[in-house]
Design an enzyme around this catalytic site. Structure first.
Site, short mmCIF file in Angstrom:
data_model
loop_
_atom_site.label_atom_id
_atom_site.label_comp_id
_atom_site.label_asym_id
_atom_site.label_seq_id
_atom_site.Cartn_x
_atom_site.Cartn_y
_atom_site.Cartn_z
N GLY A 172 0.82 -1.20 0.00
CA GLY A 172 0.00 0.00 0.00
C GLY A 172 0.85 1.25 0.00
O GLY A 172 1.94 1.30 -0.60
N SER A 173 0.39 2.24 0.71
CA SER A 173 1.03 3.56 0.65
C SER A 173 2.43 3.59 1.21
O SER A 173 3.18 4.52 0.94
CB SER A 173 0.17 4.57 1.40
N THR A 174 2.79 2.58 2.01
CA THR A 174 4.17 2.61 2.53
C THR A 174 5.18 2.48 1.40
O THR A 174 6.32 2.91 1.51
CB THR A 174 4.41 1.46 3.54
N LYS A 206 5.14 4.13 -1.17
CA LYS A 206 5.38 5.46 -1.76
C LYS A 206 6.77 5.99 -1.42
O LYS A 206 7.32 6.83 -2.12
CB LYS A 206 4.31 6.44 -1.28
#
Lengths: 483, 490
Positions: free
Chosen positions: B215-217, B219
């Site tokens: 997920g966003s980690t 990024k």
């Protein structure tokens, strides 16, 4: 050699001048016995240390007892059979002692059921009987007179256990007042005595008589062949009844070997092998117990493939394999995995695993040496009875070692039999000590210097004239068995 | 008769020769085959004949040996079994070994040649050295903080020391007690069957062996790629990204969960976790640049051992631009182990250098003398030091005034990144809550810890799932424990 024996003081009466003083070699025997005692005591200590890491307390008593027993046996030989072969007693003593060490080691795996003490008592009894036989039997030819008594007693001994309950599927035990022994073991000696006496008396007829069938094959006269075939059939029949194939095989082999030695007829071997093959095929096919043994031998790992876990023979092969060249060391193996009969029939597996190929080969060579000394005594003797008896007794040991060693190492199908001296079993140890006593007596006679006079060494009976090495018979020798 | 006696003697000699040859065959030729037969119990008996060496945490054993009196004699016991199960694994007479019990088995079982004081000593004496010990890099307080933080919820925590790669905590939840598998018999078989049938899969080591969409980690990886490749030179410059963002080549619109992402800068995108901006940046970096960046952080490497094997974290190497856009925000086929995401945080904290994580600090003989030691080993550089510094600032912003405020620790510098990963068919599964972070005590030269937390079933209510509410508090507890008990240098 003379340098070695020269140091040894001889308490026995000095030999007449010119006699072969060096042939006694009692000092060699004593030295070898001391070595045997040392090996046994070291083995005893090794097992105790491997188990608990400290020395057992009764060591001095144990060592002293062994030394005293060895000394007693040595004195009996020195006084009563001074010319006996110096190797026979030390080898027997060493094998018996090694057996005690192995049984003591296996006792560690069966804490609730120690057997070393019992085996020690039986060994002591065997040694006492050894001393008794060496002391009391001044001339082996005395046995010749009891040929038919021997065979009668032998048959009785083999028949008695049929009336006792079976143990592990075989009627070979007599259990009485807490004691149990296998009378069939004693029958071995008695049968050897009978065969020797009977063949010595009838070998001329057996070797030369009979109608010619074709080429060199001759049919024997029924008068001669009848009794011996009857005895053989009877003993084999009794053993099939008792379901003890190993002993049956031993008797048959003994019979063939002694018959061949007496007559020199290859035909006997041929007939013997054909009979053996037929018998083995029949028993191996129709007797379920034996049939499973043959199956085991052909494929020891079949039960593993069937998912039933390793059988006894597979466990035995695992144990030998685990030993490798040098073995795991006494007390460091896992031969107890064999389970049932690990101390008796399968005791060699423990020797193989913990002493390795080196130790096991040494043990087998000790047996080889013992058998060789038996044959050597047979070669040195003059009377046909003595020769046949020595050959017979040596063959008993050889066949037993072959059948059980070959069985547990997968060379031949397994048949239950005691490894002489090593295996746990009172009757076996006692019997083997008597065999060794007879070999000592026979070798004493064989190595004794020839007296110049007409009388024999003890003045009992004149020795026959020397037999020509290849001659089939001397009629003068064939008078042993009174008819 | 003499001749026939001789023949008999020769015959007996032949029998003896046959016996000797056959014994040599059985004892030497077929020895190896007998030893390797599965029905031969000897190797197992020998293996369990002695006390097994221990696995140490903070110098104290977390394992033990119990004399069962059975054929396979010494059985393994575990102190705090469920807590340390992902570290130790099990050692079972019936089912073998796993994790450190497997990786360091030769030391623990006493078969390692390094345990011998003199070469060939034990070969000659035919004995066996007592089992050696394996001291782990795990710190009990950190491990406990992670375990209590998860509190039985499905999830995992991995914590490493950024400057060395020492693994400080490795927790998987729900866990199991490996001592249930020690020994033999129906009880062990029943435990094995029950643990394997359990839908919560307690024996799965989620920290090392389970891969989740990050997920966003993820990024952070995308941002590092953008800075290093020069796609983004000023983190505060607007990126001209629409909200929602149409995935390239499709009509699918990618939405944001947070507001204010339209035309946001990369700094704001990291701070507020803007999917649109980071997806667009990923596409601009391009497939090759993104794959290369992911590889440098440790993705697509199936050969990582700590010394237990770690599952391969995946970043696809052949994708269309719309798939790349989704991959750049840690969705599509991008998956990572918790340990991999801890390595991402550690790389940022450590100035861009990635260190190989290791779990066994040193192995010793039974008397404590050292056999081998685990050493700091670099895996290369994931980003330039300048990029790392920039990303540290961005991550600190997340915690100070962004999506990850729950991870803030007074008196320490904390950088973090939240993540909420969709998964399942049509994203129907309960989203995974992620949090990756690192912490540095104010006066310390190096960050003390980097941590990755994933919570699978963070909440029954779908709306509440977020890295900040479910995962960040756990990460904070772990970082606090690590800051309170700095690593003792030997």
């Amino acid at each position: 050699m003379s340098a070695l024996t020269a140091k040894v003081a001889e308490p026995a009466p000095p030999p007449p001048p010119g006699a072969h003083a060096h042939r006694r070699r009692r000092g060699v025997e004593l030295t070898l016995l001391a070595g045997a005692v040392l090996v046994c005591v070291l083995g005893y200590l090794y097992v105790a240390v491997a188990d608990g890491g400290h020395l057992p307390r009764p060591t001095p008593r144990y060592a002293g007892g062994l030394a005293a027993a060895a000394l007693l046996a040595h004195l009996a030989v020195r006084l009563r059979a001074p010319y006996a072969d110096p190797l026979v007693l030390p080898i027997a003593f060493l094998l018996n002692g090694l057996g005690l060490v192995l049984i003591q080691r296996l006792d560690l795996t069966t804490p609730g059921h120690p057997t070393a003490g019992e085996q020690l008592r039986w060994s002591a009894l065997g040694l006492a009987l050894f001393v008794l036989v060496v002391a009391a039997l001044r001339d082996h030819r005395a046995l010749q007179r009891y040929a038919y008594l021997s065979v009668a007693v032998a048959l009785a001994l083999m028949l008695v256990p049929v009336f006792f309950p079976a143990v592990n599927g075989a009627h070979i035990w007599i259990r009485f007042a807490g004691f149990s022994f296998q009378p069939g073991e004693f029958a071995k000696i008695l049968l050897a005595v009978f065969f020797a006496a009977y063949l010595a008396a009838n070998r001329t007829a057996l070797a030369l008589g009979g109608r010619r069938l074709f080429w060199k094959l001759k049919l024997l006269p029924g008068r001669v062949l009848g009794p011996i075939l009857a005895i053989w059939l009877l003993s084999v029949g009794v053993l099939v009844l008792e379901r003890d194939l190993g002993t049956s095989l031993l008797f048959f082999g003994l019979f063939v070997i002694m018959l061949f030695t007496a007559t020199g007829r290859i035909g006997w071997i041929a007939i013997g092998l054909i009979l053996a093959a037929l018998g083995a095929y029949a028993v191996g096919t129709f007797e379920p117990h034996v049939h499973s043994r043959v199956e085991d031998w052909l494929n020891p790992f079949a039960s593993i493939e069937r998912g039933e876990g390793p059988g006894q023979l597979a466990q035995s092969l695992f144990a030998f394999g685990a030993g490798g060249l040098l073995g795991s060391g006494l007390g460091h193996g896992q031969s107890f995995l064999i389970g049932f009969a690990a101390k008796s029939d399968f005791i060699l597996a423990t020797a193989g695993e913990e002493l390795g190929l080196v130790g096991l080969s040494a043990i087998l060579l000790l047996y080889g040496l013992l058998v060789a000394r038996g044959f050597r005594a047979g070669l040195g003797l003059r009377d046909p009875f003595g020769r046949l008896l020595a050959t017979g007794l040596a063959s008993i040991v050889a066949l037993q070692v072959f059948v059980i060693t070959g069985g547990v190492t997968g060379l031949i199908p397994l048949t239950g039999m005691a490894m002489p001296f090593l295996a746990q079993g009172g009757s076996s140890v006692v019997t083997n000590w008597i065999i060794v006593a007879l070999l000592v007596r026979l070798s004493d006679c064989a190595r004794r210097p020839r007296p110049d006079g007409p009388d024999g060494p003890d003045g009992t009976e004149p020795t026959g004239p020397p037999e020509p090495p290849t001659g089939p018979a001397d009629p003068a020798e064939t008078t042993g068995v009174a008819r | 008769m003499i001749r026939y006696i001789r023949w008999c003697a020769y015959f007996c000699a032949l029998l003896l020769a046959a016996l000797l040859v056959n014994v040599a065959r059985v004892q030497v030729w077929e020895s190896a085959a007998a030893a390797s037969n599965p029905a031969n119990k000897r190797p197992a008996i020998q293996r369990y004949a002695e006390r097994r060496g221990d696995i140490l945490v903070d110098g104290r054993p977390v394992t033990g040996s119990r004399d069962s009196g059975q054929l396979l004699r010494y059985e393994r016991t575990y102190r705090n079994g469920p807590l340390y199960a992902p570290v130790t694994g099990f050692s079972s007479q019936t089912y073998g070994t796993s994790f450190i019990e497997r990786a360091e088995d030769r030391i623990l079982a006493g078969t390692d040649p390094g345990l011998s004081a003199f070469p060939l000593w034990y070969e000659l004496s035919r004995g066996r050295p007592p089992g050696g010990d394996a001291a782990t890099t795990i710190r009990a307080a950190v491990q406990l903080a992670a375990y209590t933080g998860l509190g039985g919820k499905r999830g995992a925590v991995a914590a490493v020391e950024p400057a060395t790669g020492r693994v400080l905590a490795l927790v998987s939840s729900p866990s199991y007690d490996p001592s249930e598998l020690s020994g033999t018999g129906a009880r062990v078989k029943a435990a094995w069957a029950r643990l394997n049938a359990d839908p919560a899969r307690p024996m799965l080591n989620r920290a090392l062996r389970e891969t989740y969409p990050p997920g966003s980690t993820f990024k952070i990886v995308t941002a590092a790629a953008a800075l290093d490749s020069g796609v983004v030179t000023d983190v505060d410059a607007p990126t001209e990204t629409p909200d929602p963002y149409p995935l390239p080549g499709t009509s699918t619109l990618l939405p944001n969960t947070s507001t204010g992402c339209a035309d946001a800068s990369m700094a704001e995108a990291v701070q507020w976790s803007c999917n649109t901006v980071m997806a667009k940046i990923g596409v601009r970096v391009g497939l090759r640049g993104m794959v290369e960046a992911a590889r440098r952080f440790g993705f697509n490497d199936g050969g990582l051992y700590v010394p237990s094997w770690v599952s391969r974290s995946n970043f696809d190497t052949d994708m269309s631009p719309d798939q790349l856009a989704l991959s750049a925000i840690g969705q599509f086929n991008t998956t990572a182990t918790p340990l991999q995401m801890a390595m991402v945080a550690a790389a940022v904290a450590n100035g861009g250098e990635v260190l190989s994580p290791y779990l066994v600090d040193r192995t010793t003989q039974a008397d404590g003398s050292q056999v081998r030691r685990g050493d700091r080993r670099g895996l290369g550089r994931a980003m330039s030091p300048a990029t790392a510094l920039r990303l540290q600032e961005l991550m600190v912003k997340v915690v100070e005034d962004g999506t990850g405020r729950n991870a803030a620790i007074p008196g320490a510098t904390v950088g973090g990144k939240t993540g909420t990963a969709q998964h399942g068919v049509g994203n129907a599964g309960t989203p995974y809550a992620w949090f990756i972070s690192w912490a540095k005590a104010q006066d310390a030269p190096f960050p003390a810890v980097a941590v990755a937390v994933v919570v699978e079933d963070a909440s029954a209510r779908r709306g509440d799932i977020s890295g900040n509410s479910a995962a960040a508090p756990i990460a904070r507890a772990v970082m606090q424990a690590a800051l309170a008990t700095p690593t003792r240098r030997r």
